[in-house]
Every structure is written in structure tokens, then in C-alpha cells.
Design an enzyme around this catalytic site. Structure first.
Site, PDB file in Angstrom:
ATOM      1  N   ALA A  74      37.982  44.043  39.649  1.00  0.00           N
ATOM      2  CA  ALA A  74      37.844  43.084  40.879  1.00  0.00           C
ATOM      3  C   ALA A  74      39.536  43.052  41.377  1.00  0.00           C
ATOM      4  O   ALA A  74      40.263  42.854  40.379  1.00  0.00           O
ATOM      5  CB  ALA A  74      37.373  41.841  40.912  1.00  0.00           C
ATOM      6  N   ASP A  75      39.965  43.079  42.405  1.00  0.00           N
ATOM      7  CA  ASP A  75      41.339  42.955  42.834  1.00  0.00           C
ATOM      8  C   ASP A  75      41.417  42.274  44.271  1.00  0.00           C
ATOM      9  O   ASP A  75      40.431  42.417  45.036  1.00  0.00           O
ATOM     10  CB  ASP A  75      42.267  44.086  42.650  1.00  0.00           C
ATOM     11  CG  ASP A  75      43.749  43.871  42.718  1.00  0.00           C
ATOM     12  OD1 ASP A  75      44.105  43.841  41.520  1.00  0.00           O
ATOM     13  OD2 ASP A  75      44.347  43.560  43.757  1.00  0.00           O
ATOM     14  N   GLN A  76      42.345  41.310  44.757  1.00  0.00           N
ATOM     15  CA  GLN A  76      42.526  40.769  45.755  1.00  0.00           C
ATOM     16  C   GLN A  76      43.719  40.849  46.456  1.00  0.00           C
ATOM     17  O   GLN A  76      44.929  40.717  45.813  1.00  0.00           O
ATOM     18  CB  GLN A  76      42.163  39.353  45.783  1.00  0.00           C
ATOM     19  CG  GLN A  76      42.139  38.658  46.965  1.00  0.00           C
ATOM     20  CD  GLN A  76      41.693  36.894  46.612  1.00  0.00           C
ATOM     21  OE1 GLN A  76      42.376  36.422  45.986  1.00  0.00           O
ATOM     22  NE2 GLN A  76      40.675  36.700  47.197  1.00  0.00           N
TER      23      GLN A  76
END
Length: 199
Positions: A74-76
Site C-alpha cells: 500500500a502507498d499513499q
């Protein structure tokens, strides 16, 4: 809540304590491992493509270490009202600067999510968005917040699951866990696709 041992090994490719806490909510046993490689934020790439790519990159980086696992990446990123893509501030000064620029405006968070089957090479990847509007904040309010919460490791320079909620005027989206960094509604769907039932 007791943990259930899933039929496949689950690995969270993240060092984020926030993602770790979110994944624990699903009650599944999992391993945690730091993803390999460097995270590069390219302003020329649309944020929804960027976070999806970064999430896939994180998950795939562990394929040799976990050759038979479902690896979650996941990345944001945070896109401010001017359209600039911002990552984690890293310092108190940059966090205060980000919050001053955000004060009184509406911004968008993009969170990329990937489940990678390291045995077959199959990838499920997507992204979620969440919109936030900050109150009109004074310099002193921003300074006090940053000193008390220390949000230097959070995109957007705040922790909505903590004192950061006091900065907010409005939150809008389908899944609030998107804002924290791991969209659980999408993750449950992806795990079901790979034969892992949370319930």
C-alpha cells in the site's frame, strides 16, 4: 479477537504502524516485512496511477523473500488544493509548512493497494480516495498540533485517528481507512478474490 490462520501466508509489505494496526482489525494472522527499493514521487504521474504503481512495487519487492505468499502493498500520497502531490513531511518544519498551505482548503488523499500472489505472479491492484477539508488554522494551532502529535511520517502532516481530527472541518469518502493508509473494504474484496475469507 482471536486471529485466524489463513489458508495462504499473508505478508504486509510495510513498516507503517498505522497499516499494521488496520490489518490487525481483520483478525487474520500475517507477517510484516519492510519493502525493498526506493519510493520516488513523480509529480508528472497522475496520483491514482502513482499510488497504484508504488503499492505494486512494494508488494513485488518481497517476492524472493516470500515465494509462496499473498503480499499486501500500500502507498499513499496527498494532493493539495493546488494539485501538488505531497508525501510525508519528514520534519516538524515541513509539517507546519504543509498544514499552513492546507489550512481552510479541501484536499484529496490517494491510497494505492495491491495484493500480489508471489507463487503465480497474479496481481490485484486498485486505489481509493478520501477528501478532507481543514479548518482555518492559526500558526499557533498548527505549531501546537505538530509538536503534540509529531505527524512527520504521515502524508498530509496529520493523523486523523488521533489529535488530527481537531484540524478537520469535513471528511468525505467511502472508506475512512483509506485516509489512514490501508483501504480495508477493498482489501477484504481482494483477499476474497484470492480465496481468503475474513468472515
Amino acid at each position: 479477537m482471536s486471529e485466524i490462520e489463513p489458508t495462504r501466508r499473508l505478508v504486509l509489505a510495510s513498516t507503517s504502524p498505522y497499516r499494521l494496526q488496520l490489518l490487525r482489525r481483520l483478525g487474520l494472522a500475517f507477517h510484516v516485512s519492510a519493502p525493498q527499493g526506493e519510493e520516488i514521487i513523480d509529480q508528472g504521474i497522475a496520483p491514482e496511477l502513482l499510488v497504484r504503481h508504488l503499492a505494486v512495487q512494494k508488494a513485488r519487492s518481497l517476492k524472493d523473500k516470500y515465494p509462496d505468499a499473498l503480499i499486501i502493498g500500500a502507498d499513499q500520497v496527498f494532493v493539495d488544493a493546488r494539485g501538488h502531490v505531497l508525501g510525508k513531511p519528514g520534519t516538524f518544519e515541513r509539517a507546519e509548512e504543509q498544514l499552513r498551505l492546507m489550512s481552510g482548503k479541501t484536499h484529496m488523499f490517494y491510497t494505492g493497494l495491491c495484493v500480489f500472489d508471489s507463487q503465480t505472479g497474479e496481481i490485484a491492484a486498485d486505489y481509493s480516495t478520501y477528501r478532507v477539508r481543514l479548518k482555518n488554522l492559526t500558526r499557533e494551532q498548527i505549531h501546537q498540533y505538530v509538536r503534540r502529535e509529531n505527524p512527520v511520517d504521515c502524508a498530509g502532516s496529520f493523523k486523523v485517528e488521533g489529535l488530527g481530527i481537531a484540524l478537520m472541518e469535513r471528511l468525505e469518502g467511502d472508506d475512512y481507512t483509506t485516509l489512514i493508509g490501508l483501504p480495508l473494504i477493498k482489501l477484504v474484496e481482494m483477499l476474497e478474490h484470492f480465496g481468503i475469507s475474513v468472515l
